[in-house]
Design an enzyme around this catalytic site. Structure first.
Site, mmCIF file in Angstrom:
data_model
loop_
_atom_site.group_PDB
_atom_site.id
_atom_site.type_symbol
_atom_site.label_atom_id
_atom_site.label_comp_id
_atom_site.label_asym_id
_atom_site.label_seq_id
_atom_site.Cartn_x
_atom_site.Cartn_y
_atom_site.Cartn_z
ATOM 1 N N CYS A 120 0.886 -1.366 -0.368
ATOM 2 C CA CYS A 120 0.598 0.000 0.391
ATOM 3 C C CYS A 120 0.629 1.190 -0.041
ATOM 4 C CB CYS A 120 -0.909 -0.028 0.824
ATOM 5 S SG CYS A 120 -2.109 1.260 0.667
ATOM 6 N N CYS A 122 0.211 4.534 1.599
ATOM 7 C CA CYS A 122 -0.330 5.178 2.912
ATOM 8 C C CYS A 122 0.812 5.018 3.949
ATOM 9 C CB CYS A 122 -1.620 4.969 3.500
ATOM 10 S SG CYS A 122 -1.819 3.049 4.069
ATOM 11 N N CYS A 130 -4.381 5.819 0.345
ATOM 12 C CA CYS A 130 -3.973 4.865 0.129
ATOM 13 C C CYS A 130 -3.365 4.492 -1.684
ATOM 14 C CB CYS A 130 -4.509 3.767 0.639
ATOM 15 S SG CYS A 130 -4.583 3.624 2.191
ATOM 16 N N LYS A 217 -11.659 -5.031 1.632
ATOM 17 C CA LYS A 217 -11.116 -4.277 3.340
ATOM 18 C C LYS A 217 -12.432 -3.035 3.225
ATOM 19 C CE LYS A 217 -7.086 -1.522 4.374
ATOM 20 N NZ LYS A 217 -5.882 -1.334 3.964
ATOM 21 N N ARG A 227 -3.367 1.846 12.685
ATOM 22 C CA ARG A 227 -2.704 3.534 12.297
ATOM 23 C C ARG A 227 -1.068 4.192 13.332
ATOM 24 N NH1 ARG A 227 -8.592 5.398 9.719
ATOM 25 N NH2 ARG A 227 -8.227 3.802 8.188
ATOM 26 N N ARG A 239 -11.100 7.436 3.886
ATOM 27 C CA ARG A 239 -10.711 6.534 3.108
ATOM 28 C C ARG A 239 -11.992 6.043 2.610
ATOM 29 N NH1 ARG A 239 -5.687 4.091 6.434
ATOM 30 N NH2 ARG A 239 -3.755 5.749 5.672
ATOM 31 N N GLU A 255 -16.625 -6.992 -5.865
ATOM 32 C CA GLU A 255 -15.559 -6.907 -5.444
ATOM 33 C C GLU A 255 -14.492 -8.485 -5.886
ATOM 34 O OE1 GLU A 255 -13.293 -3.992 -5.036
ATOM 35 O OE2 GLU A 255 -14.116 -2.377 -4.093
ATOM 36 N N LYS A 270 -11.478 -7.574 5.379
ATOM 37 C CA LYS A 270 -11.282 -7.571 6.665
ATOM 38 C C LYS A 270 -11.909 -6.294 7.006
ATOM 39 C CE LYS A 270 -7.272 -4.655 7.893
ATOM 40 N NZ LYS A 270 -5.875 -3.718 7.512
ATOM 41 N N SER A 296 -6.364 -4.801 14.385
ATOM 42 C CA SER A 296 -6.078 -3.838 16.034
ATOM 43 C C SER A 296 -6.807 -3.825 16.842
ATOM 44 C CB SER A 296 -5.498 -3.281 15.057
ATOM 45 O OG SER A 296 -5.430 -1.981 14.493
ATOM 46 N N TYR A 335 -2.831 -10.989 15.647
ATOM 47 C CA TYR A 335 -2.103 -11.229 16.564
ATOM 48 C C TYR A 335 -1.716 -11.459 17.612
ATOM 49 C CZ TYR A 335 -2.637 -6.109 13.918
ATOM 50 O OH TYR A 335 -2.357 -5.312 12.582
#
Ligand SMILES: [Zn+2]
Length: 347
Positions: A120, A122, A130, A217, A227, A239, A255, A270, A296, A335
């Site tokens: 990406c 960004c 992005c 996404k 972020r 975004r 998509e 996501k 996150s 994570y």
């Protein structure tokens, strides 16, 4: 009055029964660990909103990857942080960029760990979007017409420069492949990027490199801790002009159709937990490998609540990861990958 002949509780009575008829399982083979790489040496910067997660310099990143490999985690998803930024995101595809160095170092020292490069712009654009931007003419205010045009402050004043963006994304993907990345994962949500990346890879002898596309996404609030981790908040606007509207499922299917036509090998959804229906529908409709990103914010919520004693951390994330699997995801980017691996090996 008699009891029904079939009583589901019979098979719930004992743990061995429950094990025998359990429909969904979580395995280490399904897990991908997201990691953040930053410039420097011997650097390990904790990310406050994501307890237990760090920005790592390349040497520390390699150590972490060795540890993950020892836990038999098959893959990592790499993100660049603390990067040099400019309008054209030139450091996204710099041959000696931090991401490119990190990919090389991991492939040299932990060769059987699959490295997925997040593609990406960004983290590399001065404006934090992005894609690369084209400024629409913004007339100067007031009587002084000869004054410089006003600096655009609103999303109305800028548009994504589609051609320049696809070119920069394709260059970035190629630089990752040249560094040795095993899989390319474009996360920008620009139209046509999977096809643009596929063409560049095929034309440069990287036809064997799969694309894990961030297919659905969503423009989610659950990315906030991330972020902070990569310092990629847009300096103006948001975004919503390129990420999916959180209300739309049919559009997510369109998509997915487009990504498949453009050559995607794995379709990603996501975030994961608030979008289990999307995971389910994409899997049902297309039968392609589906990855889900347990993001996150999902991680931070459980961490924060369990720090206060309001939730018990491990059974909570185990339930979340299992629900993502049950919805139809083949692969989970999380994570908790290392903690989950430790737990799964212990059993
Ligand atoms: Zn981005």
């Amino acid at each position: 009055m008699g009891y029904p002949a079939y009583q589901p509780r019979r098979l719930r009575r004992l743990e061995p029964f429950r094990r025998l008829v359990r429909e969904t399982r979580l395995a280490v083979d399904q897990l991908v660990m997201p990691l953040f790489v930053r410039p420097g040496k011997n650097v390990r910067v904790p990310i406050p909103s994501m307890p237990g997660q760090f920005q790592l310099s390349v040497d520390q990143l390699v150590k972490e990857c060795q540890d993950l490999r020892e836990h038999r985690i098959p893959a990592v998803l790499l993100f660049g942080t603390g990067q040099q930024k400019d309008e054209k995101a030139t450091h996204a595809f710099a041959k000696d960029g931090t991401m490119q160095q990190a990919i090389q170092a991991i492939k040299a020292q932990v060769p059987d760990l699959v490295v997925i490069g997040d593609v990406c712009l960004c983290a590399y654009t001065s404006h934090g979007h992005c894609g690369l931007l084209k400024v629409r003419h913004v007339p100067a205010k007031g009587k002084n017409k000869s004054a410089k045009p006003a600096v655009p402050q609103h999303e109305r004043d800028v548009v994504i420069d589609q051609e320049a963006t696809l070119d920069a994304l394709a260059k970035t993907a190629l630089s990752h492949a040249q560094a040795g990345a095993d899989i390319i994962a474009p996360s920008d949500m620009m139209d046509g990027r999977v096809g643009a990346i596929r063409r560049v890879l095929d034309q440069t002898g990287h036809g064997h490199v799969p694309i894990m596309s961030y297919t659905a996404k969503f423009s989610s609030n659950l990315y906030a801790p991330f972020r902070e981790a990569v310092d990629s908040s847009p300096s103006f606007g948001d975004r919503k002009s390129y990420q999916l509207d959180i209300a739309n499922a049919e559009e997510a299917l369109r998509e997915a159709q487009l990504d498949i036509e453009e050559g995607a090998d794995i379709l990603m959804v996501k975030p994961a937990l608030a979008y289990l229906d999307i995971i389910y529908r994409i899997k049902e409709r297309f039968g392609y490998p589906v990855a889900a990103f347990n993001v996150s914010g999902e991680y931070a919520m459980v961490k924060a609540a369990s720090a206060r004693g309001w939730l018990i951390e491990r059974p909570t994330w185990l339930e979340i990861l299992l629900s993502i699997r049950r919805a139809g995801a083949d692969t989970i980017i999380t994570y908790w990958a290392k903690e989950a691996a430790k737990f799964l090996h212990e059993r």
